[in-house]
Design a protein around this motif. Sequence first.
Motif, mmCIF file in Angstrom:
data_model
loop_
_atom_site.group_PDB
_atom_site.id
_atom_site.type_symbol
_atom_site.label_atom_id
_atom_site.label_comp_id
_atom_site.label_asym_id
_atom_site.label_seq_id
_atom_site.Cartn_x
_atom_site.Cartn_y
_atom_site.Cartn_z
ATOM 1 N N ARG A 51 1.133 -1.297 -0.230
ATOM 2 C CA ARG A 51 -0.398 -0.035 -0.363
ATOM 3 C C ARG A 51 1.150 1.262 -0.047
ATOM 4 O O ARG A 51 2.005 1.559 0.165
ATOM 5 N N ILE A 52 -0.099 2.116 -0.227
ATOM 6 C CA ILE A 52 0.437 3.995 -0.376
ATOM 7 C C ILE A 52 1.403 4.365 1.110
ATOM 8 O O ILE A 52 0.245 4.305 1.940
ATOM 9 N N GLY A 53 2.490 4.996 1.583
ATOM 10 C CA GLY A 53 2.736 5.939 2.873
ATOM 11 C C GLY A 53 4.027 6.046 2.975
ATOM 12 O O GLY A 53 4.070 6.124 1.938
ATOM 13 N N SER A 54 3.587 6.998 4.027
ATOM 14 C CA SER A 54 5.321 7.411 3.971
ATOM 15 C C SER A 54 6.620 6.060 4.515
ATOM 16 O O SER A 54 6.273 5.282 4.808
ATOM 17 N N PRO A 55 7.368 6.384 3.364
ATOM 18 C CA PRO A 55 8.523 5.141 3.145
ATOM 19 C C PRO A 55 8.855 4.810 4.377
ATOM 20 O O PRO A 55 9.551 3.472 4.700
#
Length: 122
Positions: A100-104
């Motif tokens: 999922r997309i998020g802060s790395p």
Amino acid sequence: HVQLVESGGGSVQAGGSPRLSCQYSTDGYTGYALAWFRQAPTKDREGVASIEGDGSTSYADSVKGRFTISQDTTEETVYLRMTMLKPEDTAMYYCAQSSRIGSPLQSATYNYWGQGTQVTVS
């Protein structure tokens, strides 16, 4: 079934340059991110380095210039080359994978975790 297995930890002298490896599985999914986190006793889990599906990388300030994350997509392995190790790098190191997309470098981004490998620097 996504599974992450780390290896390469152990006891290292200060200034050493070990390499951690993490065998991951994609379960047929693409566009994932992979990262290394670490946690020392009494401290919060810290994002160390990440690599996105497009190859872009992120590093914590504490390891920038000393650690390098890389990936072999054919072997489904992500590596963390650590150099100029310091005693404060002592921690359990975890491999993590996100679909999922998020802060790395935020742990909440990652939904799959390995069991960890201990790195002790003396």
